[in-house]
Scaffold this motif. Structure first.
Motif, PDB file in Angstrom:
ATOM      1  N   ARG A 351       0.827  -1.226   0.000  1.00 29.95           N
ATOM      2  CA  ARG A 351       0.000   0.000   0.000  1.00 29.95           C
ATOM      3  C   ARG A 351       0.850   1.260   0.000  1.00 29.95           C
ATOM      4  N   HIS A 354       2.150   3.162  -4.041  1.00 27.03           N
ATOM      5  CA  HIS A 354       1.565   4.008  -5.088  1.00 27.03           C
ATOM      6  C   HIS A 354       0.782   5.206  -4.566  1.00 27.03           C
ATOM      7  N   VAL A 355       1.047   5.587  -3.328  1.00 28.05           N
ATOM      8  CA  VAL A 355       0.366   6.785  -2.814  1.00 28.05           C
ATOM      9  C   VAL A 355       0.771   7.981  -3.669  1.00 28.05           C
ATOM     10  N   TYR A 356       2.051   8.022  -3.988  1.00 29.75           N
ATOM     11  CA  TYR A 356       2.584   9.093  -4.831  1.00 29.75           C
ATOM     12  C   TYR A 356       3.326   8.472  -6.007  1.00 29.75           C
ATOM     13  N   HIS A 360       8.512  10.087  -1.798  1.00 29.82           N
ATOM     14  CA  HIS A 360       7.881  10.921  -0.776  1.00 29.82           C
ATOM     15  C   HIS A 360       8.467  10.544   0.578  1.00 29.82           C
ATOM     16  N   ALA A 361       9.068  11.522   1.225  1.00 28.80           N
ATOM     17  CA  ALA A 361       9.842  11.233   2.437  1.00 28.80           C
ATOM     18  C   ALA A 361       8.988  10.621   3.547  1.00 28.80           C
ATOM     19  N   LEU A 362       7.804  11.149   3.757  1.00 27.64           N
ATOM     20  CA  LEU A 362       6.979  10.651   4.864  1.00 27.64           C
ATOM     21  C   LEU A 362       6.526   9.213   4.613  1.00 27.64           C
ATOM     22  N   VAL A 363       6.085   8.946   3.401  1.00 27.74           N
ATOM     23  CA  VAL A 363       5.626   7.592   3.079  1.00 27.74           C
ATOM     24  C   VAL A 363       6.796   6.610   3.203  1.00 27.74           C
TER      25      VAL A 363
ATOM     26  N   ALA B 103      -3.127   5.842  -6.327  1.00 24.79           N
ATOM     27  CA  ALA B 103      -3.180   4.641  -5.485  1.00 24.79           C
ATOM     28  C   ALA B 103      -4.277   3.693  -5.965  1.00 24.79           C
ATOM     29  N   THR B 140      -4.672  14.638   3.977  1.00 25.46           N
ATOM     30  CA  THR B 140      -5.017  13.658   2.950  1.00 25.46           C
ATOM     31  C   THR B 140      -3.770  13.162   2.228  1.00 25.46           C
ATOM     32  N   ALA B 141      -3.536  11.853   2.340  1.00 24.77           N
ATOM     33  CA  ALA B 141      -2.412  11.251   1.614  1.00 24.77           C
ATOM     34  C   ALA B 141      -2.675  11.325   0.114  1.00 24.77           C
ATOM     35  N   GLY B 142      -1.625  11.541  -0.635  1.00 20.97           N
ATOM     36  CA  GLY B 142      -1.752  11.606  -2.087  1.00 20.97           C
ATOM     37  C   GLY B 142      -1.587  13.016  -2.623  1.00 20.97           C
ATOM     38  N   LEU B 143      -1.719  14.001  -1.739  1.00 21.46           N
ATOM     39  CA  LEU B 143      -1.533  15.396  -2.143  1.00 21.46           C
ATOM     40  C   LEU B 143      -0.167  15.877  -1.702  1.00 21.46           C
ATOM     41  N   ARG B 144       0.375  16.818  -2.453  1.00 25.13           N
ATOM     42  CA  ARG B 144       1.560  17.555  -2.024  1.00 25.13           C
ATOM     43  C   ARG B 144       1.149  19.013  -1.897  1.00 25.13           C
ATOM     44  N   SER B 239       3.294  19.583   2.838  1.00 24.30           N
ATOM     45  CA  SER B 239       3.168  18.137   2.714  1.00 24.30           C
ATOM     46  C   SER B 239       3.985  17.672   1.514  1.00 24.30           C
ATOM     47  N   PRO B 240       5.058  16.944   1.735  1.00 24.43           N
ATOM     48  CA  PRO B 240       5.556  16.510   3.049  1.00 24.43           C
ATOM     49  C   PRO B 240       6.247  17.661   3.780  1.00 24.43           C
TER      50      PRO B 240
END
Lengths: 393, 324
Positions: A351, A354-356, A360-363, B103, B140-144, B239-240
């Protein structure tokens, strides 16, 4: 406040187009009859196969859910003519935007039933490759896919303009885009905005409404005083009402609309009046809100029975054909069931992938934390989140 | 090098992105003939044509929703939301669709969309024209989410957002649109999703972003007169969050004040405070302090200066952190 309990409070002058009557006999329609003249018996048999395949998969879906093998199933029974009739006339280059009950649309576009079942088994939020099938993924927030379809349609027109401006006009026929939604979603503001945008930019899009009379427990009369097709006039484009349980009328209306859209005269709206013969989902109980008599009445209008009757009486198709198709569908359902039961459950850690689209540093940090936490368990098979059995949490 | 206002730097950044990629297109209310209510897109319709600078119908969900379809078709749409408080009709599209399609499609469907939102207050306007809703999107995850505080960042961040294959919301500090600065067109200032130490110091750190960066700098200058050396970090990316840059600063200074225009409760300041506490607890000489707006709807213009943190509120927080 109590809403009206029956439709038709305001009489509509829009005709309801029909080409096959309730007994499967051909009726004439000035506008639409010309659009079915080239349809052969082979074509009709294909349509029958597709409709019955969808229904058989639908039955198996409900059964699998009842046995705990799917997290949810969304029955389509009753809407086969509306779905197959609107998909079959499209070209592979025409992009389709389903809501979440359009299983027959997906199958007609080549999606394997077991691919679609990954969604309902709780293994994915998607299920198929949207580019391969030119079919967008299911969209669960009602109406949200309508502006996507309009934007995509705007993009096809922009592509053509760019090619013309560059002196290399495209020789392919213009693409059309189909946005599927229902009577319930028609109330959503995004559907309204979609129609405004589509009209403003002459977007080559077909708004295909399956009016199945019920938005879970809320009857159509609560959504609208008038047939939804009449709303198109308010946006300045054509709206057609068709008998959505009449496969020929749906095919003809769709062909008519797509031709118009390809000529640059779109958008067009089609309201296919049909009926959700089953529950909204396997979590629903229609006995709480609608009468058995109503279901029985619509049962007499079953779209598959109508086509079957037409094939028998107008074309002399023999029982052996229907028996063979039923056998093929049973075999398909059996294979699908086996595929569903054999599915490898997903790994939770995937999971994070593919969020981004870009790193992405946090993921990345949370993925590492998760893996480190998991590694702290001596026996990884005991860990929650790996969906080691059943359909997962 | 050019000396530009933030607004004109954004215009130039958008124009360069459109020059370099024919798939880049702008959409929004009044952005074409009028050039936007802040004239940020002035001249772009005349230069690139009505098909690349769309004066859209008045519907934010429609703007963002059709941009999804355009992105699926291969375009790189840049949506302008006219004012911060008008983004909410599009909140559904942004959070349930734009943020999730990559996603949902298991990586098959990119969503290279940019959403420009002028934000923040102290502009003397009416309701819904002065808000700072960044935290609502950051959840919300998926946004920057990025926000420039100066002309050079504004010029480059627009282009970097457009080039990014993920959806990027740019919160533009509208009360600083007329703030001038040097723009170096020769090379970008680095990763847009990173924070930047814009003033070095030893005794305390202020983290701020967007419209409050000049306030933070003014506070650091004022503190210097009292003999305090204050470091200022421009967060730039919401974000991040580039937490490493912040914790490195706090390890050096031992004190942290976070200032933002959005309400303190549930704001980004809380997220930064928690992470700094987790990662640099033994370096902290005082609790992390937040300076933000009150838990109130944005007030009428006549009293807005009591609501939005100003120089004195930031200095007060510095005094409190030094008092430990």
């Amino acid at each position: 406040m109590e809403s009206r309990s029956h439709a038709g409070v305001v009489e509509s002058t829009l005709p309801k187009h029909q080409l096959l009557d309730e007994r499967g006999a051909v009726t004439e329609d000035d506008l639409l009859s010309p659009y079915t003249q080239d349809i052969t018996v082979d074509d009709l048999q294909h349509l029958y196969r597709s409709m019955t395949k969808a229904r058989r998969v639908d039955e198996e879906g409900t059964s699998l859910q009842r046995q705990g093998q799917l997290v949810l199933w969304v029955p389509l029974k009753g809407q086969e003519a509306a779905q197959i009739g609107s998909t079959w006339p499209t070209r592979p280059t025409d992009r389709l935007y389903p809501s979440y009950r359009e299983h027959a649309v997906a199958f007609e576009r080549g999606v394997e039933p077991s691919e679609l079942m990954r969604y309902f088994r709780g293994h994915t939020a998607g299920g198929w490759d949207p580019e391969k099938h030119n079919l967008n993924l299911y969209t669960v927030v009602l109406g949200s896919q309508a502006p996507h379809a309009v934007g995509y349609a705007m993009g096809t027109a922009l592509d053509r303009k760019a090619a013309e401006d560059a002196g290399t006009p495209l020789e392919t026929e213009p693409e059309a885009v189909v946005a599927y939604f229902g009577d319930g979603a028609s109330t959503e503001g995004e559907v309204h905005e979609s129609m405004v945008f589509a009209a403003s930019y002459d977007a080559p899009v077909l708004f295909f409404i399956q009016n199945n009379q019920w938005a879970i427990s809320v009857p159509f009369a609560t959504q609208s005083r008038v047939p939804l097709a009449t709303r198109a006039a308010g946006y300045g484009f054509e709206g057609l009402r068709v008998d959505g349980n009449d496969i020929l009328a749906v095919v003809a209306a769709t062909r008519y609309a797509l031709a118009k859209i390809r000529r640059g005269e779109g958008p067009v709206l089609i309201e296919a009046e049909t009926y959700r013969m089953g529950a909204h989902t396997t979590a629903d109980d229609p006995t709480k809100y609608r009468k058995r008599e109503e279901e029985d009445q619509w049962g007499l209008l079953d779209p598959i029975e109508r086509l079957k009757e037409h094939l028998r009486t107008a074309h002399g198709v023999a029982d052996s054909f229907f028996e063979t198709v039923a056998q093929e569908n049973d075999d398909l359902a059996r294979r699908m069931r086996a595929d569903v039961l054999a599915m490898t459950p997903p790994e939770f850690v995937d999971r994070f992938e593919h969020v981004y689209a870009e790193p992405h540093a946090l993921v990345a940090a949370e993925r590492a934390e998760y893996l480190e936490y998991q590694a702290g368990f001596e026996d990884a098979s005991d860990v929650h989140g790996t969906a080691a059995e059943g359909v997962g949490a | 090098m050019s000396r530009l206002t933030i607004a004109k730097a954004i215009t130039a950044g958008l124009a360069r992105a459109m020059d370099e990629d024919p798939k880049v297109m702008l959409m929004g209310e009044d952005i074409g003939s009028l050039g936007g209510v802040y004239r940020v897109t002035e001249g772009l319709k005349a230069r690139f044509g009505a098909h690349r600078v769309l004066d859209s119908p008045l519907g934010e969900a429609g703007i963002v929703g059709t941009a999804v379809g355009l992105a699926q078709r291969g375009y790189r749409p840049v949506c302008e939301i006219q004012f911060d408080g008008f983004v909410f009709p599009a909140f559904n599209q942004i959070t349930t669709q734009v943020a999730k399609l990559h996603a949902r499609s298991e990586g098959r469907m990119k969503m290279p969309m940019t959403i420009r939102i002028p934000y923040g207050g102290v502009i003397g306007s009416v309701e819904h024209h002065s808000e700072s809703p960044e935290a609502l999107f950051a959840h919300t995850a998926g946004l920057r989410i990025i926000t420039p505080s100066n002309a050079n960042d504004a010029y480059w961040m627009e282009q970097q957002a457009i080039a990014c294959d993920d959806p990027v919301i740019i919160f533009e500090p509208k009360r600083r649109y007329w703030l001038k600065g040097e723009v170096d067109e020769s090379a970008p200032p680095g990763d847009p999703f990173s924070a930047s130490v814009i003033r070095e110091g030893r005794d305390a750190t202020i983290v701020a972003w967007g419209p409050l960066v000049p306030v933070a700098l003014a506070a650091a200058n004022a503190a210097a007169e009292d003999g305090r050396s204050v470091e200022v970090v421009d967060l730039r990316s919401i974000s991040p969050i580039d937490i490493d840059t912040i914790t490195a600063s706090v390890r050096k200074t031992g004190r942290l004040v976070i200032a933002h225009e959005a309400p303190t409760f549930g704001g980004i300041g809380g997220e930064i405070a928690a992470r700094v506490t987790e990662q640099a607890f033994y370096s902290l000489e005082a609790p992390v302090l937040r300076v933000g707006a009150f838990h109130l709807p944005y007030p009428p213009a006549a009293v807005e200066e009591h609501y939005v943190p100003d120089l004195d509120r930031v200095l007060d927080a510095l005094d409190r952190t030094f008092a430990y």
